[in-house]
Design an enzyme around this catalytic site. Structure first.
Site, PDB file in Angstrom:
ATOM      1  N   GLU A 183       0.843  -1.197   0.000  1.00 49.17           N
ATOM      2  CA  GLU A 183       0.000   0.000   0.000  1.00 49.17           C
ATOM      3  C   GLU A 183       0.875   1.241   0.000  1.00 49.17           C
ATOM      4  O   GLU A 183       2.013   1.217   0.496  1.00 49.17           O
ATOM      5  CB  GLU A 183      -0.896   0.008   1.239  1.00 49.17           C
TER       6      GLU A 183
ATOM      7  N   LYS B 190       2.626   4.544   1.159  1.00 46.72           N
ATOM      8  CA  LYS B 190       2.973   5.091   2.481  1.00 46.72           C
ATOM      9  C   LYS B 190       2.618   6.573   2.471  1.00 46.72           C
ATOM     10  O   LYS B 190       3.300   7.384   1.848  1.00 46.72           O
ATOM     11  CB  LYS B 190       4.456   4.892   2.782  1.00 46.72           C
TER      12      LYS B 190
ATOM     13  N   ASP C 103       2.300  10.340   3.435  1.00 48.05           N
ATOM     14  CA  ASP C 103       3.184  11.270   4.127  1.00 48.05           C
ATOM     15  C   ASP C 103       2.322  12.266   4.885  1.00 48.05           C
ATOM     16  O   ASP C 103       1.980  13.341   4.398  1.00 48.05           O
ATOM     17  CB  ASP C 103       4.089  11.995   3.115  1.00 48.05           C
TER      18      ASP C 103
ATOM     19  N   TYR D 264      -5.540   2.388   7.900  1.00 45.07           N
ATOM     20  CA  TYR D 264      -4.760   1.274   7.362  1.00 45.07           C
ATOM     21  C   TYR D 264      -4.322   0.267   8.430  1.00 45.07           C
ATOM     22  O   TYR D 264      -3.654  -0.715   8.108  1.00 45.07           O
ATOM     23  CB  TYR D 264      -3.521   1.789   6.617  1.00 45.07           C
TER      24      TYR D 264
ATOM     25  N   LYS E 258      11.064   2.944   0.776  1.00 44.88           N
ATOM     26  CA  LYS E 258      11.041   4.385   0.541  1.00 44.88           C
ATOM     27  C   LYS E 258      11.408   4.713  -0.905  1.00 44.88           C
ATOM     28  O   LYS E 258      12.237   4.054  -1.522  1.00 44.88           O
ATOM     29  CB  LYS E 258      12.019   5.092   1.493  1.00 44.88           C
TER      30      LYS E 258
ATOM     31  N   CYS F  92      11.847  37.871 -28.500  1.00 43.96           N
ATOM     32  CA  CYS F  92      11.562  37.993 -27.075  1.00 43.96           C
ATOM     33  C   CYS F  92      10.060  37.918 -26.827  1.00 43.96           C
ATOM     34  O   CYS F  92       9.293  38.661 -27.444  1.00 43.96           O
ATOM     35  CB  CYS F  92      12.111  39.318 -26.553  1.00 43.96           C
TER      36      CYS F  92
ATOM     37  N   CYS G 286       8.844  41.610 -25.433  1.00 47.64           N
ATOM     38  CA  CYS G 286       8.809  42.865 -26.204  1.00 47.64           C
ATOM     39  C   CYS G 286       8.849  42.644 -27.713  1.00 47.64           C
ATOM     40  O   CYS G 286       8.702  43.601 -28.479  1.00 47.64           O
ATOM     41  CB  CYS G 286       9.957  43.769 -25.781  1.00 47.64           C
TER      42      CYS G 286
ATOM     43  N   CYS H 286      17.504  38.588 -25.525  1.00 48.46           N
ATOM     44  CA  CYS H 286      16.689  39.652 -26.113  1.00 48.46           C
ATOM     45  C   CYS H 286      17.571  40.860 -26.410  1.00 48.46           C
ATOM     46  O   CYS H 286      18.386  41.268 -25.586  1.00 48.46           O
ATOM     47  CB  CYS H 286      15.570  40.032 -25.142  1.00 48.46           C
TER      48      CYS H 286
ATOM     49  N   CYS I  76      12.547  46.543 -23.299  1.00 45.79           N
ATOM     50  CA  CYS I  76      11.933  45.272 -22.908  1.00 45.79           C
ATOM     51  C   CYS I  76      11.484  45.402 -21.458  1.00 45.79           C
ATOM     52  O   CYS I  76      12.314  45.608 -20.566  1.00 45.79           O
ATOM     53  CB  CYS I  76      12.935  44.133 -23.049  1.00 45.79           C
TER      54      CYS I  76
END
Length: 581
Positions: A134, A136, A138, A244, A332, A437, A440, A455, A461
């Site tokens: 199953e 785990k 957290d 569980y 884990k 860019c 701009c 750019c 810009c």
């Protein structure tokens, strides 16, 4: 648990090379580090080191104890579960101790777990031995005690023997039934309180809107929410619960682990739908892989898969070690790696005009931090090659919709380490890196020998203009108190400043009546005057700071200070530049 490099805590000396005195000193050091980590994680809900570092510390402690058993401390971390209780809660002593789980970190350790159980039970290698597998969760462990079908108390795990009384808080969680039909006269249900990704994100948005500190991850948010002294705060938090396991019982739930889980579901508890019955280690490992593939799309955090012997009579024969059951183990996930979906690629324009691609990801927790963005470095990296044209990731390019592996270590910015081509969606197109860019529309040029496309718009810009001004007021530059990145963005958006020099004319332009500024959200007469005064204080600063503030390519803080020490004054430096033309 939050970030700290493993090398800072785990130690570099090989356990086999330790002398007895070194081993004694190391066990003392580890006991202190782990006690502090447990307090931060379990009691204060503010972890200080990563889960991977914590696990490494515990493994090192156990390895030293196995080599020097006579040095094992009375307060050995290997004999402890959880941490001391937080103040403000009543205490509940668990009728049956709430254990932790042993950990496995690779496939061989899972196979060793299976072999160890068979050896303990005297079973042949090919004898049937089903396990459940199953996810785990957290979250925060919780024990619920029902008598005659009524919830009478709820307790956290605490130190395993005694937990915090959070009954009033638990009653506010929708997933926890207040009444049960058909339950044993006495039933202690155990499970995990958690928070979904969507609810976590919404909670953090509310926190930030109120000026509060956002939570680092859903686990911290869930733990902090359950352990509120005011149940109404818990009620306002979107907590969930998966059942569980169980503790004290007046009558068995079933003869098998899977049967007991199904019974809990029938009584009205939420149980995890990914729980499966597995036939031996390979089947367990296959299910682990299936769960890991779904990790990013589950909508809640998991950090591994738990395997349990299915037959409850065999569980009883296997029994317990001091803090862990022999019949269960947690496999884990790698702490710094996770798979998730690449939803989009955005281009950010920096102060030097560099076009930096950023991966927008389906959020996934990596190393204790929720990751939703990752760097993609540059167009070569996306295409699967380095700047010299050599393939990286075996030449696999990165496309929107791909299933990607995210890597994060310590404070390193998350990056994409790999791509699973078997999950690439039909019709996914190679990413076309922009040649203009996006901010701009100016041409984005990649100079020969440069890995980055830039750019060419300069201060026309808006992205470059804002980023240059943020750099101008940064801590190592002009460092104007009250004028940070957020204020620069606001003032640029309002049309008050378009270039750094205009910062020094703010009082002249808006200071007469103050109304235009102090009526803005977050500003009053006092804060406005304080800002103008702070600007005036920085009309004269060190030459090195001035040079750094200009944001010239290849002129960082060190180079700026070197130039300042050499020329000593702005006029001397300008004269030298003019003479060199």
């Amino acid at each position: 648990m939050a970030e700290q490099a493993a090398g800072d805590t785990v130690g570099e000396i090989d356990v086999e090379a330790l002398s007895e005195d070194q081993a004694r000193a190391e066990l003392e050091r580890l006991a202190g580090l782990l006690a502090q980590a447990n307090l931060a994680y379990h009691t204060e809900d503010a972890p200080e080191i990563s889960d991977a570092d914590y696990d490494a510390l515990k493994r090192r402690n156990v390895a030293i104890e196995e080599r020097f058993p006579e040095l094992k401390r009375e307060d050995s971390p290997s004999e402890q579960v959880g941490a001391a209780l937080a103040e403000g809660f009543g205490k509940i002593r668990h009728a049956q101790r709430m254990m932790s789980l042993s950990n496995a970190f690779d496939d061989d350790e899972v196979r060793d777990f299976d072999r160890g159980i068979r050896r303990y039970l005297g079973l042949a290698e090919d004898a049937p031995l089903p396990f459940t597998a199953e996810p785990k969760i957290d979250g925060l462990s919780l024990s619920l005690r029902y008598e005659n079908g009524t919830l009478i108390q709820a307790a956290t795990r605490g130190d395993g023997a005694t937990g915090e009384n959070v009954t009033a808080n638990a009653r506010t969680i929708d997933d926890i039934p207040q009444q049960l039909e058909g339950a044993p006269e006495l039933l202690e249900v155990r499970g995990e309180v958690y928070m979904s990704h969507a609810d976590f994100e919404a909670l953090n948005e509310r926190q930030e809107a109120r000026g509060g500190k956002p939570f680092a991850n859903p686990r911290n948010a869930a733990a902090g929410s359950l352990r509120q002294l005011d149940p109404e705060i818990t009620r306002a938090r979107p907590l969930k619960f998966f059942a569980y396991a169980w503790g004290e019982l007046s009558a068995p739930l079933a003869e098998t682990q899977m049967g007991a889980i199904e019974r809990l579901a029938a009584l009205g508890f939420q149980t995890n739908p990914l729980t499966r019955l597995c036939d031996g280690p390979q089947d367990m490992l296959d299910h682990y892989a299936r769960i890991e593939e779904q990790r990013a799309t589950l909508g809640y955090d998991i950090d591994g898969v738990v395997y349990k012997v299915n037959d409850l009579a065999l569980q009883a024969r296997l029994g317990f070690r001091s803090t862990t059951p022999r019949w269960a183990i947690a496999h884990k996930f790698p702490a710094e790696l996770a798979w998730t979906r690449l939803e989009a690629i955005d281009i950010q324009v920096g102060r030097t005009g560099a076009l930096s691609p950023v991966a927008r990801l389906t959020p996934v927790t990596v190393g204790g931090v929720v990751v939703s963005n990752a760097t993609l470095h540059n167009e070569d990296y996306i295409a699967g090659r380095d700047a010299s044209g050599t393939p990286i990731r075996d030449g696999k390019d990165i496309r929107v919709g791909d299933w990607v592996q995210v890597y994060r270590a310590g404070d390193v910015i998350p990056k994409i380490a790999d791509v699973d081509l078997s999950k690439r969606p039909d019709g996914a197109e190679p990413y076309a890196f922009p040649e203009t860019c996006p901010e701009c529309g100016s041409e984005a040029i990649r100079e020969e020998g440069d890995a980055v496309r830039r750019c060419s718009g300069g201060l026309i810009c808006p992205a470059q203009a804002v980023e240059k001004m943020k750099h101008f007021v940064s801590r190592s530059a002009f460092d104007i108190e009250g004028l940070g990145a957020k204020q620069v963005e606001q003032f640029y958006r309002d049309g008050w400043i378009a270039e750094p020099a205009e910062i020094f004319t703010l009082r002249e332009r808006y200071g007469s009546g103050l109304q235009q500024l102090k009526n803005r959200e977050g500003w009053g007469e006092k804060s406005t005057n304080n800002l103008f005064d702070a600007i005036d204080e920085k009309r004269k600063i060190e030459l090195g700071r001035v040079l750094f503030s200009l944001g010239i390519r290849h002129v960082g803080e060190v180079v700026a200070n070197d130039l300042a020490r050499h020329y000593l004054s702005w006029s001397a430096m300008i004269a030298a530049i003019d003479a060199a033309r």
